[in-house]
Design a protein around this motif. Sequence first.
Motif, PDB file in Angstrom:
ATOM      1  N   PRO A 294       0.796  -1.239   0.000  1.00 52.94           N
ATOM      2  CA  PRO A 294       0.000   0.000   0.000  1.00 52.94           C
ATOM      3  C   PRO A 294       0.824   1.282   0.000  1.00 52.94           C
ATOM      4  CG  PRO A 294       0.051  -0.921   2.198  1.00 52.94           C
ATOM      5  CD  PRO A 294       0.749  -1.918   1.305  1.00 52.94           C
ATOM      6  N   ALA A 295       2.124   1.198   0.166  1.00 51.69           N
ATOM      7  CA  ALA A 295       2.947   2.407   0.232  1.00 51.69           C
ATOM      8  C   ALA A 295       4.333   2.103  -0.310  1.00 51.69           C
ATOM      9  CB  ALA A 295       3.039   2.912   1.677  1.00 51.69           C
ATOM     10  N   ASP A 296       5.042   3.168  -0.686  1.00 55.18           N
ATOM     11  CA  ASP A 296       6.415   3.030  -1.160  1.00 55.18           C
ATOM     12  C   ASP A 296       7.352   2.798   0.026  1.00 55.18           C
ATOM     13  OD1 ASP A 296       9.185   4.568  -1.912  1.00 55.18           O
ATOM     14  OD2 ASP A 296       8.285   3.613  -3.654  1.00 55.18           O
ATOM     15  N   ARG A 297       8.291   1.892  -0.119  1.00 57.11           N
ATOM     16  CA  ARG A 297       9.201   1.578   0.991  1.00 57.11           C
ATOM     17  C   ARG A 297      10.222   2.680   1.249  1.00 57.11           C
ATOM     18  NH1 ARG A 297      10.971  -4.742  -0.034  1.00 57.11           N
ATOM     19  NH2 ARG A 297       8.884  -5.595  -0.437  1.00 57.11           N
ATOM     20  N   GLY A 298      10.534   3.485   0.237  1.00 60.40           N
ATOM     21  CA  GLY A 298      11.550   4.514   0.430  1.00 60.40           C
ATOM     22  C   GLY A 298      12.893   3.893   0.762  1.00 60.40           C
ATOM     23  N   PRO A 299      13.529   4.288   1.881  1.00 56.14           N
ATOM     24  CA  PRO A 299      14.838   3.738   2.228  1.00 56.14           C
ATOM     25  C   PRO A 299      14.770   2.375   2.924  1.00 56.14           C
ATOM     26  CG  PRO A 299      14.191   5.325   3.874  1.00 56.14           C
ATOM     27  CD  PRO A 299      13.116   5.354   2.805  1.00 56.14           C
ATOM     28  N   LEU A 300      13.587   1.961   3.362  1.00 47.02           N
ATOM     29  CA  LEU A 300      13.450   0.691   4.071  1.00 47.02           C
ATOM     30  C   LEU A 300      13.629  -0.474   3.097  1.00 47.02           C
ATOM     31  CD1 LEU A 300      10.443   1.721   6.315  1.00 47.02           C
ATOM     32  CD2 LEU A 300      12.861   1.598   6.971  1.00 47.02           C
ATOM     33  N   THR A 301      14.356  -1.492   3.523  1.00 44.39           N
ATOM     34  CA  THR A 301      14.840  -2.618   2.711  1.00 44.39           C
ATOM     35  C   THR A 301      15.788  -2.149   1.618  1.00 44.39           C
ATOM     36  OG1 THR A 301      12.956  -2.755   1.159  1.00 44.39           O
ATOM     37  CG2 THR A 301      12.805  -4.020   3.194  1.00 44.39           C
ATOM     38  N   GLY A 302      16.428  -0.996   1.832  1.00 41.76           N
ATOM     39  CA  GLY A 302      17.520  -0.568   0.983  1.00 41.76           C
ATOM     40  C   GLY A 302      18.832  -1.120   1.523  1.00 41.76           C
ATOM     41  N   ALA A 303      19.872  -0.307   1.494  1.00 45.20           N
ATOM     42  CA  ALA A 303      21.179  -0.701   2.037  1.00 45.20           C
ATOM     43  C   ALA A 303      21.786   0.486   2.754  1.00 45.20           C
ATOM     44  CB  ALA A 303      22.106  -1.185   0.927  1.00 45.20           C
ATOM     45  N   VAL A 304      22.546   0.211   3.802  1.00 43.70           N
ATOM     46  CA  VAL A 304      23.156   1.263   4.602  1.00 43.70           C
ATOM     47  C   VAL A 304      24.551   0.806   5.013  1.00 43.70           C
ATOM     48  CG1 VAL A 304      22.102   0.382   6.727  1.00 43.70           C
ATOM     49  CG2 VAL A 304      22.839   2.764   6.625  1.00 43.70           C
ATOM     50  N   GLY A 305      25.505   1.742   5.020  1.00 45.64           N
ATOM     51  CA  GLY A 305      26.849   1.314   5.374  1.00 45.64           C
ATOM     52  C   GLY A 305      27.875   2.424   5.240  1.00 45.64           C
ATOM     53  N   TRP A 306      29.141   2.030   5.046  1.00 44.56           N
ATOM     54  CA  TRP A 306      30.230   3.000   4.985  1.00 44.56           C
ATOM     55  C   TRP A 306      31.195   2.638   3.865  1.00 44.56           C
ATOM     56  CZ3 TRP A 306      35.370   1.520   5.733  1.00 44.56           C
ATOM     57  CH2 TRP A 306      35.565   0.235   6.283  1.00 44.56           C
ATOM     58  N   LEU A 307      31.955   3.646   3.450  1.00 44.17           N
ATOM     59  CA  LEU A 307      32.927   3.518   2.372  1.00 44.17           C
ATOM     60  C   LEU A 307      34.131   4.375   2.714  1.00 44.17           C
ATOM     61  CD1 LEU A 307      33.351   2.530  -0.682  1.00 44.17           C
ATOM     62  CD2 LEU A 307      32.589   4.841  -1.296  1.00 44.17           C
ATOM     63  N   ASP A 308      35.351   3.863   2.442  1.00 42.07           N
ATOM     64  CA  ASP A 308      36.533   4.703   2.626  1.00 42.07           C
ATOM     65  C   ASP A 308      37.167   5.013   1.271  1.00 42.07           C
ATOM     66  OD1 ASP A 308      38.144   2.553   1.860  1.00 42.07           O
ATOM     67  OD2 ASP A 308      38.851   2.108   3.875  1.00 42.07           O
ATOM     68  N   ALA A 309      38.231   5.807   1.298  1.00 34.98           N
ATOM     69  CA  ALA A 309      38.834   6.291   0.058  1.00 34.98           C
ATOM     70  C   ALA A 309      39.477   5.178  -0.756  1.00 34.98           C
ATOM     71  CB  ALA A 309      39.872   7.378   0.369  1.00 34.98           C
ATOM     72  N   ALA A 310      39.775   4.044  -0.136  1.00 29.46           N
ATOM     73  CA  ALA A 310      40.335   2.903  -0.859  1.00 29.46           C
ATOM     74  C   ALA A 310      39.257   2.063  -1.526  1.00 29.46           C
ATOM     75  CB  ALA A 310      41.154   2.038   0.098  1.00 29.46           C
ATOM     76  N   GLY A 311      37.994   2.358  -1.222  1.00 31.40           N
ATOM     77  CA  GLY A 311      36.897   1.571  -1.767  1.00 31.40           C
ATOM     78  C   GLY A 311      36.438   0.459  -0.871  1.00 31.40           C
ATOM     79  N   ASP A 312      37.061   0.324   0.307  1.00 32.25           N
ATOM     80  CA  ASP A 312      36.624  -0.687   1.272  1.00 32.25           C
ATOM     81  C   ASP A 312      35.377  -0.206   2.017  1.00 32.25           C
ATOM     82  OD1 ASP A 312      38.755  -2.279   0.557  1.00 32.25           O
ATOM     83  OD2 ASP A 312      40.004  -1.701   2.265  1.00 32.25           O
ATOM     84  N   GLY A 313      34.661  -1.139   2.617  1.00 30.65           N
ATOM     85  CA  GLY A 313      33.490  -0.771   3.403  1.00 30.65           C
ATOM     86  C   GLY A 313      32.596  -1.961   3.677  1.00 30.65           C
ATOM     87  N   ASP A 314      31.554  -1.712   4.451  1.00 27.10           N
ATOM     88  CA  ASP A 314      30.525  -2.698   4.761  1.00 27.10           C
ATOM     89  C   ASP A 314      29.164  -2.080   4.493  1.00 27.10           C
ATOM     90  OD1 ASP A 314      32.181  -4.815   5.788  1.00 27.10           O
ATOM     91  OD2 ASP A 314      32.421  -3.669   7.636  1.00 27.10           O
ATOM     92  N   TRP A 315      28.276  -2.858   3.843  1.00 21.92           N
ATOM     93  CA  TRP A 315      26.914  -2.400   3.576  1.00 21.92           C
ATOM     94  C   TRP A 315      25.944  -3.485   4.014  1.00 21.92           C
ATOM     95  CZ3 TRP A 315      25.589   2.449   1.758  1.00 21.92           C
ATOM     96  CH2 TRP A 315      26.692   3.277   1.506  1.00 21.92           C
ATOM     97  N   ALA A 316      25.049  -3.110   4.906  1.00 19.96           N
ATOM     98  CA  ALA A 316      24.042  -4.033   5.425  1.00 19.96           C
ATOM     99  C   ALA A 316      22.709  -3.789   4.743  1.00 19.96           C
ATOM    100  CB  ALA A 316      23.898  -3.851   6.942  1.00 19.96           C
ATOM    101  N   VAL A 317      21.870  -4.797   4.750  1.00 23.63           N
ATOM    102  CA  VAL A 317      20.512  -4.646   4.222  1.00 23.63           C
ATOM    103  C   VAL A 317      19.683  -3.896   5.261  1.00 23.63           C
ATOM    104  CG1 VAL A 317      18.503  -5.847   3.309  1.00 23.63           C
ATOM    105  CG2 VAL A 317      20.795  -6.824   2.984  1.00 23.63           C
ATOM    106  N   THR A 318      18.909  -2.918   4.825  1.00 23.92           N
ATOM    107  CA  THR A 318      18.158  -2.064   5.747  1.00 23.92           C
ATOM    108  C   THR A 318      16.870  -2.751   6.196  1.00 23.92           C
ATOM    109  OG1 THR A 318      19.028  -0.200   4.486  1.00 23.92           O
ATOM    110  CG2 THR A 318      17.370   0.299   6.139  1.00 23.92           C
ATOM    111  N   ILE A 319      17.055  -3.778   7.035  1.00 20.59           N
ATOM    112  CA  ILE A 319      15.935  -4.485   7.648  1.00 20.59           C
ATOM    113  C   ILE A 319      16.028  -4.315   9.164  1.00 20.59           C
ATOM    114  CG2 ILE A 319      15.591  -6.124   5.782  1.00 20.59           C
ATOM    115  CD1 ILE A 319      17.257  -8.149   7.346  1.00 20.59           C
ATOM    116  N   ARG A 320      14.959  -4.735   9.871  1.00 21.92           N
ATOM    117  CA  ARG A 320      14.795  -4.440  11.307  1.00 21.92           C
ATOM    118  C   ARG A 320      15.027  -2.950  11.500  1.00 21.92           C
ATOM    119  NH1 ARG A 320      14.458  -8.860   9.674  1.00 21.92           N
ATOM    120  NH2 ARG A 320      14.971 -10.801  10.746  1.00 21.92           N
TER     121      ARG A 320
END
Length: 375
Positions: A294-320
């Motif tokens: 019934p509605a757009d999820r927007g950022p929910l069930t997207g991805a969230v995380g971090w990135l450094d200048a070398a291209g390393d990082g961690d990205w989690a699924v935006t759940i809970r």
Amino acid sequence: MTAPYAAFATAGRTLAAGPGSRRLPAGRSGDAGWADAVLSTLARSPGVAYAIGALGFRPDAPATALLADPSRSTVEPCGPVRYAWSAPTEVPPRAGYADAVRTAVDRLATDPALSKVVLGRWLELTCAGDPEPAHLLAALAARHPSAYVFGVPLERGAGYLLGASPELLVGRRGRRVRSTPLAGSIPRAADPVEDRIRADLLRDSAKDRHEHALVVDAVAEALGPLCRRLDVPARPALVRTDTMWHLASPVAGELREVGPATSALRLAQLLHPTPAVCGTPRDAAYRLIEELEPADRGPLTGAVGWLDAAGDGDWAVTIRAGLLHGRELRLFAGAGIVPGSDPGAEVAETGAKLATMLAAVGAAAPRPAEAAVVA
């Protein structure tokens, strides 16, 4: 209310960007050019170690990133959350969600092009006072020390995204890349014996193993061409959270090349959304989600995380996760629908997933539904 800050915390490490951190120009979640611009900005920003950001569920949804303020590197502790929340409003009501599951099961039976779709529902709550984002974030970090705990102030007017995800979409360190997809779930039981029985039922469930395999295959198909080696477990493992048992498969590999095209953020864009939050095939699942939710999820069930200048990082699924707008809080949870899915079981599964955020913010769960409503 104090200005919210961005944070991404994992076991043993917290990355944070203070309220005064520089916000990069907004982009679109599926735009590789935006991801490359974030990486190049980091490379041109002496003294800035990383960026924290969020992608939306759909590739055309807004994407946000903030350069970290090194003055803040912890999630500040707090006492118990004692906000007064309204009774949650269910969108759709449980009976409506069960009807959507039935429709999806029927569509799966008649559409050979569709293998799985993830359908979600929302809870909407109102706080009697002014909830502090930092306070809620600290409560999540205290309750879920092994999760990917995050808080990201979105673009102006879009709210504050926060949650405690158990699922790693992708992590990169140099050539090493990993992903831990979760799919196939069952609510936990308070009694230890019953809880073990439920875990065994999940492990042996042909329906859940099929659902899980769809996700693992999609991850392996996306990462395989980029890797000189990719290790995929033959059988999933059991992973538990406070409310759920999940099937999980830790996938690990070695990239052929390291560069902007294989930064952690670009890899997150490549993998997202996996069949764990969307379905498969992706385009067909998107269409059915648009029809039935019934509605757009927007950022929910997207991805969230971090990135450094070398291209390393961690990205989690935006759940809970939830989205805070002033005193209004919207929570979301979804369930994977495949042939044989039971509407009542999917209502129970999404309810258990929603309980993670309800407990963290100090809100009561909705009253149990009558069995006849979802039968």
